[in-house]
Design an enzyme around this catalytic site. Structure first.
Site, PDB file in Angstrom:
ATOM      1  N   GLY A  74       0.801  -1.220   0.000  1.00 36.95           N
ATOM      2  CA  GLY A  74       0.000   0.000   0.000  1.00 36.95           C
ATOM      3  C   GLY A  74       0.829   1.262   0.000  1.00 36.95           C
ATOM      4  N   GLU A  76      -0.258   3.978  -1.691  1.00 37.24           N
ATOM      5  CA  GLU A  76      -0.501   4.716  -2.925  1.00 37.24           C
ATOM      6  C   GLU A  76      -1.588   5.776  -2.803  1.00 37.24           C
ATOM      7  OE1 GLU A  76       0.577   1.016  -5.851  1.00 37.24           O
ATOM      8  OE2 GLU A  76      -0.518   0.882  -3.986  1.00 37.24           O
ATOM      9  N   THR A 105       5.302  -1.114  -4.638  1.00 40.56           N
ATOM     10  CA  THR A 105       5.397   0.294  -5.030  1.00 40.56           C
ATOM     11  C   THR A 105       6.261   1.087  -4.060  1.00 40.56           C
ATOM     12  OG1 THR A 105       3.118   0.079  -5.798  1.00 40.56           O
ATOM     13  CG2 THR A 105       4.038   2.290  -5.723  1.00 40.56           C
ATOM     14  N   ARG A 169       3.646   3.160 -12.535  1.00 39.51           N
ATOM     15  CA  ARG A 169       4.360   3.320 -11.264  1.00 39.51           C
ATOM     16  C   ARG A 169       5.788   2.792 -11.326  1.00 39.51           C
ATOM     17  NH1 ARG A 169       0.151  -0.094  -8.005  1.00 39.51           N
ATOM     18  NH2 ARG A 169       0.120  -1.055 -10.087  1.00 39.51           N
ATOM     19  N   HIS A 230       1.027 -11.491 -12.019  1.00 41.53           N
ATOM     20  CA  HIS A 230      -0.215 -10.758 -12.351  1.00 41.53           C
ATOM     21  C   HIS A 230      -0.618 -10.994 -13.807  1.00 41.53           C
ATOM     22  CE1 HIS A 230       0.890  -8.952  -8.613  1.00 41.53           C
ATOM     23  NE2 HIS A 230       1.568  -7.935  -9.097  1.00 41.53           N
ATOM     24  N   ASP A 287      -0.591 -12.156  -3.475  1.00 43.07           N
ATOM     25  CA  ASP A 287      -0.343 -10.710  -3.311  1.00 43.07           C
ATOM     26  C   ASP A 287      -0.793 -10.257  -1.923  1.00 43.07           C
ATOM     27  OD1 ASP A 287       0.750  -8.336  -4.161  1.00 43.07           O
ATOM     28  OD2 ASP A 287      -0.804  -7.866  -5.616  1.00 43.07           O
TER      29      ASP A 287
END
Length: 390
Positions: A74, A76, A105, A169, A230, A287
């Protein structure tokens, strides 16, 4: 049943190892599978032995989740959206007995140091845990200064990832930059026997896997080094990734919802099973702990959810509910992952392997979970919690 006995005998287990072996009796000690027996062994009374008669219940290897944000993902949508570290029982309740952590990220406020520390924490709590070095961006976030030396000298670090491509990103890596990272990972694999893969986050970008195809065409680096994940997020990406398995790449489905643009994870696995592609080249991961953001075409966040390892287990249940044979789908959750990650004593039920085991009830739902010979879930009750879990 307690965790205090030094030896455990599981009687009358219907074993899927992941291949169907039929009814076996299994002796466990010191966190290992000592031996599988066709006939129930007669053991000396002096042994500190605990016996559990499974009465024909199904016994399978513990799941391996090779893509989970163990320190939390997280961030973001601001600092308040940084996900907390993942607790032990989020894995064990889902039947996961081995986890491989990574950064996504946010490889800025989160570090390889914190990732390795969380690996050690999960190990102290009884889970088998490992991690990747790096994150979405290049230059890679490392502990020692390079991808290669991280893998070579830091025991829990087994590969690099998740390096982002085809995503707004990402750091927009060039072909040369990707090849340099892949060469470090590959050489580290040769030196250590670890996985040494480049675990590649695939975004929604139309370029898809073009960079990987260029790397395969323009270098001598083995195809197994490139490990896209993914792949079910877009239908075209899934088809493209499946083609890469013919060159020797392992590819990974993620247990998240995709809507109309992609294939839902159970659908993706079943499509692959019905194909002529090598059945040992596909894996699934959760994930877990990571965020599941949705962005508009300008890169603005429109929706966010968070993943859990249980999503992978739900896919497992869904596939079985569709009538798929257990031995056909189980390798995607166990043996295939262990082979990719070079976990030589995991993913199968064999003599000498780790005692990472899951027992299913009559409805093919998880009832017991054992990690390294210790019960974490027994008769659907949590019997071993993480340090900070209520």
């Amino acid at each position: 049943m307690t965790n205090s006995c030094s030896m455990i005998l599981l009687k009358n287990a219907n074993v899927y190892a992941p291949q169907a072996l039929g009814i076996k009796h299994i002796l466990l000690a010191a966190g290992k599978i000592i031996q599988l027996f066709d006939q129930c062994p007669s053991l000396p009374n002096v042994l500190n032995l605990q016996t559990l008669d499974l009465q024909g219940a199904t016994l399978i290897p513990g799941f391996i989740d090779a893509h989970t944000h163990i320190t939390g993902g997280g961030g973001e949508a601001g600092f308040s959206t940084r996900v907390p570290p993942v607790g032990l029982s989020q894995f064990t309740r889902a039947g996961v007995t081995t986890a491989v952590g990574l950064l996504g990220t946010d490889d800025t406020t989160r570090s390889t140091e914190s990732l390795v520390a969380q690996v050690y924490a999960l190990r102290e709590e009884g889970l088998s845990a490992y991690c990747y070095t790096g994150g979405y961006h290049l230059p890679a976030t490392t502990l020692t200064g390079s991808v290669k030396t991280d893998i070579v000298f830091i025991e829990p670090i087994v590969a690099v990832g998740e390096l982002a491509i085809s995503d707004h990103r990402s750091s927009q890596p060039t072909l040369n930059e990707l090849l340099k990272v892949a060469s470090e990972a590959h050489v580290a694999r040769l030196m250590t026997g670890k996985a040494g893969v480049v675990h590649l986050h695939l975004g929604d970008g139309e370029r898809g896997l073009s960079l990987v195809r260029e790397a395969l065409e323009g270098s001598e680096i083995p195809a197994r080094t490139f490990n896209p994940t993914h792949i079910n997020r877009r239908k075209a990406l899934f088809e493209e990734a499946c083609q890469l398995t013919q060159q020797g790449c392992w590819v990974d489905v993620t247990a998240f919802e995709t809507g109309d643009v992609g294939y839902e994870p159970a659908d993706a696995l079943m499509r692959y099973m019905r194909s002529d592609f090598a059945q040992d080249k596909l894996t699934i991961s959760s994930d877990g702990g990571g965020c599941l953001p949705c962005f508009d075409q300008q890169g603005h966040l429109t929706k966010m959810d968070f993943a859990n390892s249980s999503a992978m287990t739900d896919v497992f249940y869904q596939i079985l509910g569709e009538g798929v044979a257990l031995q056909d789908c189980l390798p995607f959750f166990t043996q295939n992952v262990a082979t990719l990650m070079n976990f030589h004593k995991k993913g199968q039920i064999q003599d000498g392997f780790d005692a990472d085991l899951v027992i299913l009830d009559d409805s093919q739902r998880i009832s017991h979970v054992m990690a390294k010979g210790v019960w974490h879930v027994f008769d659907k009750s949590l019997v071993k919690k993480g340090t900070f879990e209520d």
